[in-house]
Enzyme design. Sequence first.
Site, PDB file in Angstrom:
ATOM      1  N   SER A   1     -58.437   6.061 -24.873  1.00 33.53           N
ATOM      2  CA  SER A   1     -58.662   6.530 -26.238  1.00 33.53           C
ATOM      3  C   SER A   1     -58.169   7.957 -26.472  1.00 33.53           C
ATOM      4  CB  SER A   1     -60.142   6.395 -26.606  1.00 33.53           C
ATOM      5  OG  SER A   1     -60.972   6.965 -25.619  1.00 33.53           O
TER       6      SER A   1
ATOM      7  N   HIS B   1     -66.939  10.207 -23.891  1.00 36.61           N
ATOM      8  CA  HIS B   1     -66.706   9.711 -22.530  1.00 36.61           C
ATOM      9  C   HIS B   1     -65.211   9.424 -22.395  1.00 36.61           C
ATOM     10  CE1 HIS B   1     -70.953   8.928 -23.379  1.00 36.61           C
ATOM     11  NE2 HIS B   1     -71.164   8.939 -22.084  1.00 36.61           N
TER      12      HIS B   1
ATOM     13  N   HIS C   1     -59.574  -0.142 -28.864  1.00 30.53           N
ATOM     14  CA  HIS C   1     -58.435   0.679 -29.275  1.00 30.53           C
ATOM     15  C   HIS C   1     -57.811   0.194 -30.577  1.00 30.53           C
ATOM     16  CE1 HIS C   1     -58.201   1.896 -24.815  1.00 30.53           C
ATOM     17  NE2 HIS C   1     -58.932   2.756 -25.503  1.00 30.53           N
TER      18      HIS C   1
ATOM     19  N   ASP D   1     -68.367   5.986 -25.967  1.00 27.05           N
ATOM     20  CA  ASP D   1     -67.915   4.884 -25.105  1.00 27.05           C
ATOM     21  C   ASP D   1     -68.478   5.055 -23.695  1.00 27.05           C
ATOM     22  OD1 ASP D   1     -66.496   2.875 -23.826  1.00 27.05           O
ATOM     23  OD2 ASP D   1     -64.664   4.052 -23.670  1.00 27.05           O
TER      24      ASP D   1
END
Length: 280
Positions: A100, A42, A19, A164
Amino acid sequence: MLSYRHSYHAGNFADVLKHLVQQRILAYLTQKDKPLCYIDTHAGAGAYSLNSPEAKKKSEYENGVGKLWDAEDLPELVKNYLKLVNQIHPEKTRQHYPGSPWIAKMMLRREDRLFLHELHPSEQAPLNSLFQRDRRAKIRQENGHQSLIGLMPPKERRGLVLIDPSYEVKDEYQTVVKTLKEAHKRFASGTYALWYPVVDRHRIDKLEKQLINSGISNIQLFELGIRHDSEEFGMTASGMIVINPPWTLMKEMQEVLPYLAETLGEEGEGNWRAEVLVEE
């Protein structure tokens, strides 16, 4: 295939790296007064409670963002990351951690677009709830790898793709390379950020070689480890491989990774990498 739940790992050291890199890329991209497209292959639930039974099972955030919350010598870039993360807390209770999608939601502007992919049925409801009044976002219960290719190139011709996966399926390491090559072929100027876990170093070495030999240029790698590589079960490090990174990113990560390795590392085994895999 769908057993992985990010709620068990929210806020851990891998999230801190992922992040922080995402935040720095979006901070750079949003400086220009032109719209961009954000694609998350994802997405997960979008945000997580640190008081949930899943999060409390191992309390991984305590060796991640939890250590940073109480630190007094934070580098400026880490302060900026925490300032963003802390916006999710009602009345500063430190009971939540963003995914995210939440970070993208907070950082992107009215003219930007988001495409969020998530197959796990349990993650769909909270993700939809998080974006229910956000016209910028389209949430898709689809395979993120396959759907990404269909979105390339985005009409904005600017954007960030975050890949991800859980890597539960062993061939995921090959799948991510195939996805990146195909997406880059259609949208060569886009920024791509691939997260990876270090559980088996041999897999990561192979992943790096495949990307180096992919024909894609301008690739950088950033890795944060809390323990030395080991054949024992568990993730010792994680990394972000970025294609077409902001020109500022390497310097920024070289500034913060030593601090994160020292602060989050276990028994003095913290380690880091910031390398150019392929030149521009």
